[in-house]
Write a protein that holds these residues in place. Sequence first.
Motif, PDB file in Angstrom:
ATOM      1  N   GLU A   1       0.820  -1.226   0.000  1.00 40.45           N
ATOM      2  CA  GLU A   1       0.000   0.000   0.000  1.00 40.45           C
ATOM      3  C   GLU A   1       0.851   1.273   0.000  1.00 40.45           C
ATOM      4  OE1 GLU A   1      -3.391   1.690   2.904  1.00 40.45           O
ATOM      5  OE2 GLU A   1      -3.232  -0.473   2.782  1.00 40.45           O
ATOM      6  N   ASP A   2       1.861   1.288   0.874  1.00 44.15           N
ATOM      7  CA  ASP A   2       2.688   2.492   0.996  1.00 44.15           C
ATOM      8  C   ASP A   2       4.137   2.202   0.610  1.00 44.15           C
ATOM      9  OD1 ASP A   2       0.726   4.364   2.038  1.00 44.15           O
ATOM     10  OD2 ASP A   2       0.660   3.019   3.743  1.00 44.15           O
ATOM     11  N   GLY A   3       4.289   1.362  -0.397  1.00 46.95           N
ATOM     12  CA  GLY A   3       5.619   0.894  -0.780  1.00 46.95           C
ATOM     13  C   GLY A   3       6.549   1.986  -1.287  1.00 46.95           C
ATOM     14  N   TRP A   4       6.007   3.124  -1.689  1.00 45.56           N
ATOM     15  CA  TRP A   4       6.871   4.184  -2.226  1.00 45.56           C
ATOM     16  C   TRP A   4       7.623   4.915  -1.107  1.00 45.56           C
ATOM     17  CZ3 TRP A   4       5.860   9.178  -0.571  1.00 45.56           C
ATOM     18  CH2 TRP A   4       4.627   9.360   0.046  1.00 45.56           C
ATOM     19  N   LEU A   5       7.102   4.815   0.135  1.00 47.36           N
ATOM     20  CA  LEU A   5       7.679   5.617   1.217  1.00 47.36           C
ATOM     21  C   LEU A   5       9.168   5.339   1.491  1.00 47.36           C
ATOM     22  CD1 LEU A   5       4.847   5.942   3.855  1.00 47.36           C
ATOM     23  CD2 LEU A   5       6.209   7.791   2.910  1.00 47.36           C
ATOM     24  N   PRO A   6       9.595   4.065   1.599  1.00 44.60           N
ATOM     25  CA  PRO A   6      11.031   3.845   1.873  1.00 44.60           C
ATOM     26  C   PRO A   6      11.939   4.399   0.775  1.00 44.60           C
ATOM     27  CG  PRO A   6       9.772   1.815   2.180  1.00 44.60           C
ATOM     28  CD  PRO A   6       8.844   2.800   1.558  1.00 44.60           C
ATOM     29  N   PHE A   7      11.374   4.675  -0.400  1.00 46.80           N
ATOM     30  CA  PHE A   7      12.195   5.221  -1.485  1.00 46.80           C
ATOM     31  C   PHE A   7      12.283   6.749  -1.409  1.00 46.80           C
ATOM     32  CE2 PHE A   7      10.795   1.105  -2.811  1.00 46.80           C
ATOM     33  CZ  PHE A   7      11.899   0.559  -3.434  1.00 46.80           C
ATOM     34  N   ALA A   8      11.445   7.360  -0.558  1.00 44.67           N
ATOM     35  CA  ALA A   8      11.451   8.830  -0.440  1.00 44.67           C
ATOM     36  C   ALA A   8      12.544   9.271   0.519  1.00 44.67           C
ATOM     37  CB  ALA A   8      10.071   9.309   0.034  1.00 44.67           C
ATOM     38  N   SER A   9      13.753   8.864   0.228  1.00 50.22           N
ATOM     39  CA  SER A   9      14.874   9.202   1.118  1.00 50.22           C
ATOM     40  C   SER A   9      16.152   9.275   0.306  1.00 50.22           C
ATOM     41  CB  SER A   9      15.021   8.120   2.194  1.00 50.22           C
ATOM     42  OG  SER A   9      16.261   8.246   2.845  1.00 50.22           O
ATOM     43  N   SER A  10      17.032  10.186   0.683  1.00 47.03           N
ATOM     44  CA  SER A  10      18.319  10.268  -0.010  1.00 47.03           C
ATOM     45  C   SER A  10      19.336   9.337   0.635  1.00 47.03           C
ATOM     46  CB  SER A  10      18.827  11.712   0.025  1.00 47.03           C
ATOM     47  OG  SER A  10      19.103  12.056   1.374  1.00 47.03           O
ATOM     48  N   LEU A  11      18.942   8.682   1.727  1.00 47.86           N
ATOM     49  CA  LEU A  11      19.827   7.794   2.493  1.00 47.86           C
ATOM     50  C   LEU A  11      21.074   8.520   2.987  1.00 47.86           C
ATOM     51  CD1 LEU A  11      19.682   4.492   0.376  1.00 47.86           C
ATOM     52  CD2 LEU A  11      18.425   5.012   2.454  1.00 47.86           C
TER      53      LEU A  11
ATOM     54  N   LEU B   1      15.315   1.344   5.915  1.00 52.56           N
ATOM     55  CA  LEU B   1      14.799   1.821   4.628  1.00 52.56           C
ATOM     56  C   LEU B   1      15.240   0.877   3.511  1.00 52.56           C
ATOM     57  CD1 LEU B   1      15.470   5.670   4.945  1.00 52.56           C
ATOM     58  CD2 LEU B   1      13.230   4.617   4.688  1.00 52.56           C
ATOM     59  N   LEU B   2      16.528   0.475   3.559  1.00 53.77           N
ATOM     60  CA  LEU B   2      17.034  -0.437   2.518  1.00 53.77           C
ATOM     61  C   LEU B   2      16.364  -1.801   2.599  1.00 53.77           C
ATOM     62  CD1 LEU B   2      20.854   0.387   2.477  1.00 53.77           C
ATOM     63  CD2 LEU B   2      19.177   0.851   0.709  1.00 53.77           C
ATOM     64  N   LYS B   3      16.152  -2.270   3.822  1.00 56.22           N
ATOM     65  CA  LYS B   3      15.495  -3.573   3.991  1.00 56.22           C
ATOM     66  C   LYS B   3      14.073  -3.529   3.421  1.00 56.22           C
ATOM     67  CE  LYS B   3      14.547  -7.025   7.572  1.00 56.22           C
ATOM     68  NZ  LYS B   3      14.893  -8.188   6.838  1.00 56.22           N
ATOM     69  N   LEU B   4      13.371  -2.427   3.736  1.00 55.88           N
ATOM     70  CA  LEU B   4      11.994  -2.296   3.238  1.00 55.88           C
ATOM     71  C   LEU B   4      11.980  -2.153   1.717  1.00 55.88           C
ATOM     72  CD1 LEU B   4      10.566  -0.012   6.041  1.00 55.88           C
ATOM     73  CD2 LEU B   4       9.809  -2.318   5.498  1.00 55.88           C
ATOM     74  N   ARG B   5      12.965  -1.413   1.186  1.00 50.32           N
ATOM     75  CA  ARG B   5      13.036  -1.285  -0.278  1.00 50.32           C
ATOM     76  C   ARG B   5      13.151  -2.662  -0.918  1.00 50.32           C
ATOM     77  NH1 ARG B   5      16.953   3.868  -1.785  1.00 50.32           N
ATOM     78  NH2 ARG B   5      15.774   5.400  -0.627  1.00 50.32           N
ATOM     79  N   SER B   6      14.013  -3.501  -0.344  1.00 53.45           N
ATOM     80  CA  SER B   6      14.186  -4.812  -0.976  1.00 53.45           C
ATOM     81  C   SER B   6      12.903  -5.632  -0.819  1.00 53.45           C
ATOM     82  CB  SER B   6      15.429  -5.522  -0.449  1.00 53.45           C
ATOM     83  OG  SER B   6      15.140  -6.242   0.687  1.00 53.45           O
TER      84      SER B   6
END
Length: 308
Positions: free
Chosen positions: A196-206, A224-229
């Motif tokens: 549902e909110d899969g885009w959120l972990p990508f909204a970061s410059s890390l 964030l990286l774990k969730l991205r994967s």
Amino acid sequence: MTRYDVADVFTKRLGVDKEVVPENQTKIARAVLREKFIKADIGVTGANFLVADSGAVVVVENEGNARLSSSTPKIHIAVAGIEKLVPRAQDLAVFLDLLGRSATGQPLTVYTSFLSGPRRGAEVDGPDEFYLILLDNGRTKLLTDPEKRQSLYCIRCGACLNHCPVYRKIGGHNYPWVYSGPIGAIITPQFHSITEDGWLPFASSLCGACAEVCPVKIEIPKLLLKLRSEVTEAKRRQGAGGLERLAFRMFAWVMAHPKVYRLAGSIGAKLAPLVPPVGPLKNWASQRTLPRPAKQSFHQWWDARESK
Ligand code: SF4
């Protein structure tokens, strides 16, 4: 809003004369809101901590609205996530210190209320009835994950928000749920669902500023990286993201073949200034100037330098 905007809103909504001095505006807001607090039948607050040994609900705030909500209406309802529980009152000392310092740099937040049920005997204020609602809402599930459970350590100080370059640019309202900023980017997809909110972990410059300032040391970039994967894997299982995977496969192949890479680079550098921005680049370029490729690639520059 500027204080002049606030003055206009007050005149329009409350019918008062235009008042642009902030202290006087506060007095107007206070008079109007006090009345509403006094007339309310039910006050609803959150809770910053719940103390297991005494049963106290601890509410920390700088404004006083939570204290009014919990003391003037006949019924007080406190809503808190189960992760707010601390074992003993003495454990609070470290958390109250961390909270004020990390949130606003204060030694202690202005109002720290310890609420222990409804008004008793001769007490002059407090509700007749008190209810505590404990929220799970995905938290127990999170506790079972040895790595991701650290997301529940959060004390909502907001330090990660204040230091996040993305949050500072886009503001809190662009996050889809109550938690915004870096902590919202890891908590929301875990409480809701990563699809549902899969885009959120990508909204970061890390950049890692969030983890640097977090007083309870949550490894936000790692999560964030774990969730991205996990999001990518979920997409793959659903058969989505094929175009993205193809693009990355092609990119990997080009990177692994230096001759193709140089040829693609030189063609791209010649074509880029001639082709207008299309697709997602169009919106991006409407506010910014696209960088122009250098006349000479690094390899060309290096070869020329070495042959001298
Ligand atoms: S993640 Fe850390 S820095 Fe961010 S709000 Fe929670 S405790 Fe504060």
